[in-house]
Design a protein around this motif. Structure first.
Motif, mmCIF file in Angstrom:
data_model
loop_
_atom_site.group_PDB
_atom_site.id
_atom_site.type_symbol
_atom_site.label_atom_id
_atom_site.label_comp_id
_atom_site.label_asym_id
_atom_site.label_seq_id
_atom_site.Cartn_x
_atom_site.Cartn_y
_atom_site.Cartn_z
ATOM 1 N N TRP A 1 -33.961 16.658 -23.532
ATOM 2 C CA TRP A 1 -34.342 15.335 -24.013
ATOM 3 C C TRP A 1 -34.386 14.336 -22.850
ATOM 4 O O TRP A 1 -35.340 13.574 -22.725
ATOM 5 C CB TRP A 1 -33.375 14.870 -25.091
ATOM 6 C CG TRP A 1 -33.573 13.430 -25.481
ATOM 7 C CD1 TRP A 1 -32.747 12.378 -25.225
ATOM 8 C CD2 TRP A 1 -34.704 12.884 -26.169
ATOM 9 N NE1 TRP A 1 -33.269 11.214 -25.714
ATOM 10 C CE2 TRP A 1 -34.486 11.494 -26.300
ATOM 11 C CE3 TRP A 1 -35.886 13.426 -26.678
ATOM 12 C CZ2 TRP A 1 -35.390 10.646 -26.919
ATOM 13 C CZ3 TRP A 1 -36.791 12.581 -27.299
ATOM 14 C CH2 TRP A 1 -36.540 11.210 -27.417
ATOM 15 N N SER B 1 -39.506 11.750 -17.871
ATOM 16 C CA SER B 1 -40.856 12.144 -17.438
ATOM 17 C C SER B 1 -41.923 11.377 -18.206
ATOM 18 O O SER B 1 -42.958 10.994 -17.637
ATOM 19 C CB SER B 1 -41.052 13.649 -17.637
ATOM 20 O OG SER B 1 -40.099 14.379 -16.892
ATOM 21 N N LEU B 2 -41.693 11.122 -19.517
ATOM 22 C CA LEU B 2 -42.662 10.373 -20.317
ATOM 23 C C LEU B 2 -42.819 8.952 -19.790
ATOM 24 O O LEU B 2 -43.943 8.452 -19.634
ATOM 25 C CB LEU B 2 -42.217 10.352 -21.775
ATOM 26 C CG LEU B 2 -43.090 9.533 -22.736
ATOM 27 C CD1 LEU B 2 -44.507 10.118 -22.788
ATOM 28 C CD2 LEU B 2 -42.463 9.492 -24.124
ATOM 29 N N ILE C 1 -41.000 16.572 -14.014
ATOM 30 C CA ILE C 1 -39.967 17.382 -14.668
ATOM 31 C C ILE C 1 -39.027 17.997 -13.641
ATOM 32 O O ILE C 1 -37.836 18.153 -13.897
ATOM 33 C CB ILE C 1 -40.633 18.473 -15.538
ATOM 34 C CG1 ILE C 1 -41.295 17.824 -16.753
ATOM 35 C CG2 ILE C 1 -39.629 19.526 -15.976
ATOM 36 C CD1 ILE C 1 -42.114 18.776 -17.587
ATOM 37 N N THR D 1 -34.788 14.989 -19.710
ATOM 38 C CA THR D 1 -35.883 15.364 -18.813
ATOM 39 C C THR D 1 -37.220 14.868 -19.334
ATOM 40 O O THR D 1 -38.012 14.251 -18.610
ATOM 41 C CB THR D 1 -35.920 16.895 -18.643
ATOM 42 O OG1 THR D 1 -34.678 17.349 -18.108
ATOM 43 C CG2 THR D 1 -37.048 17.309 -17.719
ATOM 44 N N LEU D 2 -37.482 15.123 -20.621
ATOM 45 C CA LEU D 2 -38.773 14.729 -21.194
ATOM 46 C C LEU D 2 -38.873 13.216 -21.348
ATOM 47 O O LEU D 2 -39.962 12.643 -21.162
ATOM 48 C CB LEU D 2 -38.956 15.418 -22.550
ATOM 49 C CG LEU D 2 -39.010 16.953 -22.499
ATOM 50 C CD1 LEU D 2 -39.125 17.527 -23.900
ATOM 51 C CD2 LEU D 2 -40.164 17.433 -21.634
ATOM 52 N N THR E 1 -30.921 15.017 -16.500
ATOM 53 C CA THR E 1 -31.985 16.002 -16.673
ATOM 54 C C THR E 1 -31.465 17.401 -16.334
ATOM 55 O O THR E 1 -30.339 17.579 -15.868
ATOM 56 C CB THR E 1 -33.182 15.681 -15.769
ATOM 57 O OG1 THR E 1 -32.752 15.730 -14.399
ATOM 58 C CG2 THR E 1 -33.729 14.307 -16.078
#
Length: 487
Positions: free
Chosen positions: A259, A265-266, A408, A261-262, A434
């Motif tokens: 979560w 990255s988002l 990522i 990490t994403l 992350t």
């Protein structure tokens, strides 16, 4: 003999073989180079190649294989009680190598003489070599000291054997090449085949390296899943490792790490994609040649800045600014380390990835398409929206996915900008972490590589590898399937 000396001697032998082979070939035709099958250069290259290639290959194999065989030989001679409880053969062998290095330094500095070798005690080594044993992972014992003496002696003997074998092979190859150098010898054909083999070897190294990385992660990940349930790893929402015991009460769920990490990255992509894409459109469609020649290199400088510098920028400047301007007044948190901090700085880092790739792709759209659209009465902005961007869209999507893979895998910006808290939260001003950060933390410090708390790093790495590989494959698929071929 030091490795640098061996390489210098090999270089000297290679140069001598080059000139002697060339000279012998020209001499065999009485100085008339037109009677040679190949140019004189090829005879010299053949001599250097035959002198250096086999010797360097033997040297590389020896440097790789010798430590493994020597470690295995020394470990087989250690008694069972030489490995303390809680330690591993690898840690003990690491201590053996440290003590052997210390003995070598002591002899080089004159602290010991050759006659003192068999009389060395653990006190001598602890006081003179290891500084009281503080450099060792386990207490220094007589068994470890004896193994270190054997290791040092064997390593020295093998080093001289290696030197003799490598230099001897180089001399044999040089002599053989010089003897073959005559006017009828097809030196160019042999050299070109040798270059072909070199190119194939270079291509194979990349493939074999990838295979080695995957296999190493697979083996260690399988060891982890023998000790920890895979369902708990993939579906547990708690990340709380405990190093109190082997397996202990650790909860090693990957979901909070994925979560974080994403999420980071988002945010990074939300920042990088619009700015990078608009910059690419402006540089390729609106900017003049002078401005473009200045602006494009300046934007690409961002890609050359070390990530640790971005991390320091996030820690010192961006984090406190976001905290004081947004988080604290809105009651969303009081920490300078947050998802928003890391995401914004990472987005700045990704701008040149999106901008440069998109610019190249937009410039690849034929000018005839622009002229046709303008000739039909469309404005420049309509041409960009309805003709150029749709034509370049597959490449732009591929650039975005490649930037996502880069985001990522980022570590330093997250460490300094987002903190190390593994949590499931929607607040972008809270500290999170992350997968890459936890890989580093699980492998840092005095760790037992047989425990699940350490082996989990390989499972995290394999999961991250699969995700980024999937994104890269998707990007290549989109580019190849939907790209337009223009003449």
């Amino acid at each position: 003999m030091p490795l640098s000396w061996i390489l210098l001697l090999l270089a000297a032998i290679g140069l001598a073989a080059f000139f002697l082979s060339r000279r012998r070939a020209v001499g065999s035709v009485e100085g008339d180079a037109r009677r040679l099958h190949s140019l004189p250069l090829y005879y010299g290259l053949h001599g250097a190649m035959m002198a250096l290639a086999p010797a360097l290959l033997l040297l590389a194999i020896w440097l790789v294989v010798q430590p493994m065989l020597l470690d295995r030989s020394i470990l087989s001679g250690l008694p069972d009680d030489a490995i303390p409880e809680g330690s591993t053969p690898g840690l003990v062998m690491s201590d053996v190598r440290r003590v052997a290095d210390g003995i070598e330094r002591a002899f080089a500095n004159g602290a010991f003489s050759e006659g003192d070798l068999t009389a060395l005690t653990t006190e001598d080594v602890g006081a003179v070599i290891t500084g009281g044993g503080t450099a060792l992972g386990t207490p220094l014992t007589a068994d470890v000291l004896a193994a270190a003496r054997d290791y040092w002696l064997a390593r020295g003997t093998l080093a001289w054997i290696m030197t003799a074998a490598v230099l001897g092979l180089a001399l044999i190859g040089a002599a053989w090449a010089i003897r073959r150098s005559d006017g009828a010898f097809r030196a160019r054909n042999v050299v070109e085949r040798g270059v072909l083999v070199l190119l194939i070897a270079a291509a194979s190294i990349a493939i074999l390296t990838t295979v080695g990385i995957v296999l190493s992660m697979l083996f260690e990940t399988s060891n982890f899943f023998r000790q920890y349930e895979w369902t708990e790893f993939f579906f547990n929402t708690t990340w709380q490792p405990s190093f109190s015991g082997r397996g202990g009460s650790s909860e090693l769920g990957i979901i909070p790490l994925l979560w974080g990490t994403l999420y980071i990255s988002l945010i990074a992509l939300i920042v990088a994609v619009p700015i990078g894409l608009f910059a690419a459109i402006y540089l390729s469609e609106y900017a003049g040649k002078t401005f473009r020649s200045i602006a494009k290199p300046v934007i690409e400088i961002l890609a050359g800045i070390p990530t640790i510098v971005y991390g320091l920028f996030a820690l010192i400047t961006v984090g406190p600014l976001l905290r004081d301007a947004f988080a604290s007044p809105l009651g969303l948190g009081n920490s300078a380390s947050s998802v928003m901090t890391a995401g914004l700085v990472m987005g700045i880092m990704l701008i040149p990835f999106v901008s440069s790739l998109s610019d190249d792709i937009i410039n690849a759209v034929p000018q005839a398409m622009r002229d046709g659209s303008l000739g039909l009465g469309a404005t420049q902005s309509e041409t960009i929206r309805q003709v150029i961007v749709p034509a370049a869209l597959p490449g732009i999507v591929g650039a975005v996915l490649l930037a996502a893979s880069r985001a990522i895998g980022e570590t330093m910006i997250v460490v300094l900008g987002a903190g190390a808290a593994a949590r499931l939260d929607l607040n972008p001003f809270e500290a999170m972490t992350t997968v890459t950060v936890k890989i580093v933390s699980q492998l840092t410090g005095d760790t037992d590589f047989a425990s699940p708390e350490t082996l989990v790093a390989f499972a995290l790495g394999l999961t991250l590898f699969v995700i980024t590989l999937g994104l890269n494959v998707l990007a290549l698929y989109i580019v190849r399937k939907y790209r337009e071929q223009y003449e």
